[in-house]
Design a protein around this motif. Structure first.
Motif, mmCIF file in Angstrom:
data_model
loop_
_atom_site.group_PDB
_atom_site.id
_atom_site.type_symbol
_atom_site.label_atom_id
_atom_site.label_comp_id
_atom_site.label_asym_id
_atom_site.label_seq_id
_atom_site.Cartn_x
_atom_site.Cartn_y
_atom_site.Cartn_z
ATOM 1 N N TYR A 1 0.732 -1.334 -0.079
ATOM 2 C CA TYR A 1 0.103 0.110 -0.037
ATOM 3 C C TYR A 1 1.042 1.309 -0.230
ATOM 4 O O TYR A 1 1.979 1.132 0.389
ATOM 5 C CB TYR A 1 -1.044 -0.081 1.126
ATOM 6 N N GLU A 2 0.324 2.394 -0.401
ATOM 7 C CA GLU A 2 0.916 3.531 -0.484
ATOM 8 C C GLU A 2 1.213 4.210 0.955
ATOM 9 O O GLU A 2 0.112 4.186 1.563
ATOM 10 C CB GLU A 2 0.248 4.493 -1.451
ATOM 11 N N VAL A 3 2.376 4.552 1.028
ATOM 12 C CA VAL A 3 2.751 5.214 2.411
ATOM 13 C C VAL A 3 3.663 6.513 1.860
ATOM 14 O O VAL A 3 4.289 6.278 0.931
ATOM 15 C CB VAL A 3 3.299 4.428 3.339
ATOM 16 N N SER A 4 3.581 7.659 2.784
ATOM 17 C CA SER A 4 4.464 8.552 2.225
ATOM 18 C C SER A 4 5.720 8.422 3.191
ATOM 19 O O SER A 4 5.417 7.766 4.428
ATOM 20 C CB SER A 4 3.721 9.779 2.736
ATOM 21 N N PRO A 5 7.024 8.880 2.800
ATOM 22 C CA PRO A 5 8.151 8.503 3.562
ATOM 23 C C PRO A 5 8.142 9.111 5.014
ATOM 24 O O PRO A 5 8.921 8.380 5.759
ATOM 25 C CB PRO A 5 9.191 9.141 2.801
ATOM 26 N N ASN A 6 7.683 10.367 5.296
ATOM 27 C CA ASN A 6 7.704 10.790 6.747
ATOM 28 C C ASN A 6 6.729 9.702 7.616
ATOM 29 O O ASN A 6 6.943 10.089 8.969
ATOM 30 C CB ASN A 6 7.001 12.115 6.598
ATOM 31 N N GLU A 7 6.052 9.090 7.145
ATOM 32 C CA GLU A 7 5.209 8.066 8.197
ATOM 33 C C GLU A 7 5.970 7.072 8.693
ATOM 34 O O GLU A 7 5.560 6.477 9.573
ATOM 35 C CB GLU A 7 3.789 7.646 7.154
ATOM 36 N N LYS A 8 7.043 6.715 7.887
ATOM 37 C CA LYS A 8 8.054 5.605 8.319
ATOM 38 C C LYS A 8 7.208 4.387 8.635
ATOM 39 O O LYS A 8 7.477 3.742 9.752
ATOM 40 C CB LYS A 8 8.637 6.194 9.554
ATOM 41 N N LEU A 9 6.322 3.900 7.571
ATOM 42 C CA LEU A 9 5.600 2.592 7.828
ATOM 43 C C LEU A 9 5.717 1.870 6.965
ATOM 44 O O LEU A 9 6.061 2.204 5.531
ATOM 45 C CB LEU A 9 3.899 3.121 8.031
ATOM 46 N N VAL A 10 5.223 0.729 7.060
ATOM 47 C CA VAL A 10 5.308 -0.600 6.088
ATOM 48 C C VAL A 10 3.751 -1.056 6.227
ATOM 49 O O VAL A 10 3.376 -1.368 7.465
ATOM 50 C CB VAL A 10 6.170 -1.581 6.072
ATOM 51 N N ILE A 11 3.008 -0.855 5.324
ATOM 52 C CA ILE A 11 1.569 -1.368 5.292
ATOM 53 C C ILE A 11 1.483 -2.563 4.038
ATOM 54 O O ILE A 11 1.662 -2.153 3.053
ATOM 55 C CB ILE A 11 0.456 -0.329 5.146
ATOM 56 N N ALA A 12 0.954 -3.661 4.398
ATOM 57 C CA ALA A 12 0.988 -4.548 3.308
ATOM 58 C C ALA A 12 -0.154 -5.745 3.419
ATOM 59 O O ALA A 12 -0.400 -5.766 4.839
ATOM 60 C CB ALA A 12 2.452 -5.250 3.271
ATOM 61 N N ALA A 13 -0.322 -6.709 2.776
ATOM 62 C CA ALA A 13 -1.069 -7.674 2.780
ATOM 63 C C ALA A 13 -0.689 -8.928 1.792
ATOM 64 O O ALA A 13 0.010 -8.608 0.865
ATOM 65 C CB ALA A 13 -2.822 -7.538 2.827
ATOM 66 N N PHE A 14 -1.270 -9.990 2.278
ATOM 67 C CA PHE A 14 -0.924 -11.086 1.285
ATOM 68 C C PHE A 14 -2.142 -12.125 1.440
ATOM 69 O O PHE A 14 -2.718 -12.137 2.512
ATOM 70 C CB PHE A 14 0.506 -11.824 1.630
ATOM 71 N N ALA A 15 -2.563 -12.590 0.394
ATOM 72 C CA ALA A 15 -3.823 -13.582 0.433
ATOM 73 C C ALA A 15 -3.050 -14.907 -0.274
ATOM 74 O O ALA A 15 -2.637 -15.018 -1.510
ATOM 75 C CB ALA A 15 -4.930 -12.980 -0.483
ATOM 76 N N TRP A 16 -3.312 -16.040 0.409
ATOM 77 C CA TRP A 16 -2.805 -17.199 -0.070
ATOM 78 C C TRP A 16 -3.776 -18.300 -0.106
ATOM 79 O O TRP A 16 -4.808 -18.390 0.955
ATOM 80 C CB TRP A 16 -1.482 -18.040 0.857
ATOM 81 N N ARG A 17 -3.950 -19.134 -1.280
ATOM 82 C CA ARG A 17 -5.157 -20.040 -1.155
ATOM 83 C C ARG A 17 -4.982 -21.796 -1.282
ATOM 84 O O ARG A 17 -3.905 -21.809 -2.024
ATOM 85 C CB ARG A 17 -5.888 -19.819 -2.480
ATOM 86 N N ALA A 18 -5.339 -22.236 -0.357
ATOM 87 C CA ALA A 18 -5.336 -23.660 -0.507
ATOM 88 C C ALA A 18 -6.646 -24.338 -0.633
ATOM 89 O O ALA A 18 -7.611 -24.155 -0.095
ATOM 90 C CB ALA A 18 -4.675 -24.412 0.745
ATOM 91 N N ASN A 19 -6.814 -25.135 -1.594
ATOM 92 C CA ASN A 19 -8.342 -25.652 -2.035
ATOM 93 C C ASN A 19 -9.066 -24.318 -2.342
ATOM 94 O O ASN A 19 -8.873 -23.596 -3.211
ATOM 95 C CB ASN A 19 -8.889 -26.345 -0.853
ATOM 96 N N ASN A 20 -10.176 -24.216 -1.705
ATOM 97 C CA ASN A 20 -11.198 -23.010 -1.875
ATOM 98 C C ASN A 20 -11.104 -21.933 -0.661
ATOM 99 O O ASN A 20 -11.905 -21.069 -0.743
ATOM 100 C CB ASN A 20 -12.468 -23.624 -2.182
ATOM 101 N N HIS A 21 -10.076 -22.105 0.000
ATOM 102 C CA HIS A 21 -9.812 -21.314 1.300
ATOM 103 C C HIS A 21 -8.748 -20.044 1.176
ATOM 104 O O HIS A 21 -7.735 -20.795 0.802
ATOM 105 C CB HIS A 21 -10.030 -22.173 2.654
ATOM 106 N N TRP A 22 -9.038 -19.093 1.593
ATOM 107 C CA TRP A 22 -7.876 -18.111 1.548
ATOM 108 C C TRP A 22 -7.327 -17.752 3.163
ATOM 109 O O TRP A 22 -8.022 -17.986 4.017
ATOM 110 C CB TRP A 22 -8.274 -16.749 0.827
ATOM 111 N N LEU A 23 -6.138 -17.758 3.306
ATOM 112 C CA LEU A 23 -5.490 -17.219 4.316
ATOM 113 C C LEU A 23 -4.899 -15.711 3.971
ATOM 114 O O LEU A 23 -4.112 -15.479 3.077
ATOM 115 C CB LEU A 23 -4.324 -17.991 4.949
ATOM 116 N N VAL A 24 -5.354 -14.701 4.923
ATOM 117 C CA VAL A 24 -5.064 -13.492 4.509
ATOM 118 C C VAL A 24 -4.214 -12.881 5.737
ATOM 119 O O VAL A 24 -4.552 -13.125 6.885
ATOM 120 C CB VAL A 24 -6.352 -12.421 4.352
ATOM 121 N N GLY A 25 -2.932 -12.217 5.273
ATOM 122 C CA GLY A 25 -2.171 -11.607 6.501
ATOM 123 C C GLY A 25 -2.186 -10.253 6.097
ATOM 124 O O GLY A 25 -2.183 -9.663 4.901
#
Length: 659
Positions: free
Chosen positions: A121-145
């Motif tokens: 995701y977009e962040v501005s440098p002065n925020e000093k942040l990391v914002i992210a996600a991931f979606a992984w699928r096994a069979n028909n179900h997703w695990l989201v982080g």
């Protein structure tokens, strides 16, 4: 350089509160604690790192380190695709979440996950942040982080965060293991398959030349190259072509230490202040704790502070470079987490050199010790720290991908800055020479003629795990010990501008390999190269090709997205508002020059054209864009007078004030 969470995880990296002054000194790092097996409500299993907490908040399991500014939310979702899964997860976790997507890219299948996607995701440098996600699928179900973290804590806790994320498994899945399997011989067919894999990776990643070798039965069965030394020139890569080995130099430096321990000139558990009395860190307690073995364990709590050597004059003396450690503070407890330090590794090599040759200047002592004790006995006849000597005849030029996605010849300027810390990364070597080193490792310290270079005991001491880098991956002394696949793979990588390499060996199978590349995206070829070799040896699941393709897609998408926001030439009004000269007490000065419509920044030994970028918070950044000097960011400070520019790494901020 901006490297997203997704690319770090694709590469298996994710690299890289202050230690308490009242912590009592100890003689070694604290014993490593094992993580705790946990599971989400939907049955996804993972390892909770030591000292981390897990709290169920509705459908989301939230895990945290001791700090409060990093959270990873995990939830199981039924959805039609990755995008819908991520949207549903954020809605249940934080309904107010409104961040714009920076880039979303797929990844290859792995560890039972049939489909994987990462979102940054977009962040501005002065925020000093990391914002992210991931979606992984096994069979028909997703695990989201869903990750929200300060840059500082994300880097400091990268090892345990890697453990948590890379240990995620679908319910009921057993990880692939090659334990107990017999390895296939590396025959002509396997060599041809590896050649084709490397050639395909070069095309996808835009790498003009690769040198590599394959070792079986402790002997080289292939060494050579594919592609050319320089874009637009006909000279091919061969087994003797020189590349910068970068951080692979660290393992060679710890080999020197092992020899000195054999000779009882050093002890692994010797306090560094005994071997080198002027050694100082910014924290007195940590100074007293550090033993010779700890200089290269990445476990002392000393953080990565690369800007402090990148901005310095490459003619700085090694003694002055080592002395700069006295101004640096640990940011984690001794032995607690993986934090990689080039400065500490540089000090290790120089202390080894001066121990071998006590009445010689540090740099010359190290160079002489490495030549006499490592390079010459191993038959590494072309390996050298002499840049002018290396950069003639058969040597690979560095390359880069410019901001518009074109492969171009690069620049060596930044690569000179490692010279004052050369035990950490300044060796030049070839596929042939580096293979000689790997064969010695496989022979447990013996040379090709059967004579012994170093004792087996002290050679293997370097492979003892000190701290977790990721799930199943730990750091020794300038070496990484990887047991993810049920077999031990020892390796280390090297990264400088335009040069990326790896060396690896499977000690239980007498098999090894070397790979050296001459373009910035070459780093993304290393892990798939290793995986492909292991797949072929043990009939593993074919994951390497998909991983390679995913990394290439990620790099292209990230580059294109970043280019959308860069203004070249830079914004005229913002450029005109800059001062001509800025200064920071630690990093030195930045000079600003207008050349027609171009804007040029000179910082230390580095000189680059810059672009401007308007950040979402209204601030302006100037970012270096010249090949092999890309990605250094300077944020314009608030206020009219004095004018300032701010440079940062993940854990440090440097304010340059106008002069």
């Amino acid at each position: 350089m901006r490297i997203t969470l997704s690319l770090l995880l694709l590469a298996g990296l994710l690299l890289h509160g202050p230690a308490r002054a009242d912590d009592p000194p100890s003689t070694s790092a604290a014993p490593k604690e094992a993580g705790t097996p946990r599971a989400t409500a939907g049955g996804t299993t993972f390892t909770l790192p030591p000292g981390w907490t897990a709290t169920q908040r509705g459908p989301v399991l939230e895990i945290r380190p001791p700090e409060t500014d990093l959270t990873l939310g995990l939830t199981d979702v039924d959805a039609k695709d990755a995008s819908a899964a991520v949207a549903a997860a954020w809605s249940s976790y934080d309904p107010s979440f409104k961040r714009a997507v920076h880039v979303a890219t797929p990844a290859g299948p792995r560890d039972g996950w049939e489909q994987r996607e990462f979102v940054d995701y977009e962040v501005s440098p002065n925020e000093k942040l990391v914002i992210a996600a991931f979606a992984w699928r096994a069979n028909n179900h997703w695990l989201v982080g869903m990750l929200r973290a300060s840059e500082a804590t994300r880097e400091k806790r990268a090892g345990p965060l890697n453990v948590a994320i890379n240990s995620l498994r679908p319910k009921g899945y057993q990880r692939e293991s090659f334990a107990g399997r017999q390895a296939h011989p590396i025959d002509a067919q396997m060599i041809a398959t590896m050649k084709a894999f490397v050639a395909d990776g070069m095309t996808k990643l835009k790498v003009p030349g690769v040198g590599f070798s394959l070792i079986d039965g402790g002997k080289v069965v292939f060494e050579g190259g594919i592609g050319v030394r320089e874009l637009g020139a006909p000279e091919p890569i061969d087994a003797d072509t020189l590349f910068m080995a970068a951080s692979n130099t660290k393992a060679l430096s710890t080999l020197l230490l092992a020899e000195l321990v054999d000779e009882k000139k050093l002890r692994w558990d010797e306090p560094v202040t005994e071997a080198y009395p002027s050694f100082r860190l910014g924290d007195a307690a940590t100074t007293q704790q550090v033993q010779i073995k700890d200089l290269v364990c990445a476990c002392t709590g000393m953080p990565r502070q690369d800007l402090e050597w990148i901005f310095q004059d490459p003619h700085e003396t090694p003694r002055a470079a080592v002395a700069r450690l006295a101004d640096m503070q640990p940011t984690s407890k001794f032995g607690e987490v993986f934090q990689y330090s080039n400065l500490m590794a540089g000090a290790a090599g120089f202390i080894g050199g001066t121990t071998a040759f006590p009445n010689v200047e540090l740099g010359h002592a190290y160079d002489e010790a490495m030549q006499r004790r490592i390079f010459t006995p191993l038959g590494m006849t072309r390996t050298t720290f002499d840049y002018p000597q290396a950069m003639q005849g058969d040597w690979a030029r560095p390359h880069d991908i410019d901001i518009d996605g074109h492969l171009v010849r690069g620049d060596m300027t930044l690569n000179y800055t490692i010279i004052p810390l050369r035990p950490a990364g300044a060796a030049w070597t070839s596929p042939h020479d580096l293979s000689r080193y790997v064969m010695m490792e496989l022979a447990k310290g013996k040379l090709a003629d059967g004579s012994r270079l170093v004792s087996e005991q002290n050679l293997l001491e370097r492979r003892k795990p000190n701290v977790a880098v990721s799930d199943g991956v730990e750091y020794g002394m300038g070496l990484i010990i990887d047991k993810r696949w049920g077999v031990t793979v020892v390796h280390h990588g090297g990264d400088l501008e335009g040069y990326h390499s790896d060396m690896l060996w499977l000690p239980d199978y007498n098999v090894g390999a070397v790979i050296l590349t001459n373009s910035s995206p070459g780093f993304a070829l290393r892990a798939p190269f290793a995986r492909r070799l292991v797949e072929l040896l043990f009939d593993g699941k074919p994951e390497a090709a998909a991983a390679l393709a995913a990394s290439a897609t990620q790099l292209d998408a990230e580059r294109a997205k970043d280019r959308e926001r860069l203004q070249v030439p830079p914004d005229a009004a913002a450029s005109a508002a800059l001062a001509g000269k800025y200064h920071n007490d630690t990093l030195g000065r930045v000079l600003v020059a207008h050349q027609g419509k171009q804007l040029i920044f000179t910082a230390g030994n580095l000189r680059s054209e810059v672009a401007s970028r308007k950040n979402d918070d209204g601030t302006t950044s100037f970012i270096t864009i010249s090949p092999n000097v890309q990605g250094l960011e300077f944020v314009v400070g608030a206020g009219a007078k004095p004018r300032t520019l701010i440079a940062r790494d993940a854990q440090h901020e440097y304010v340059f004030t106008e002069q």
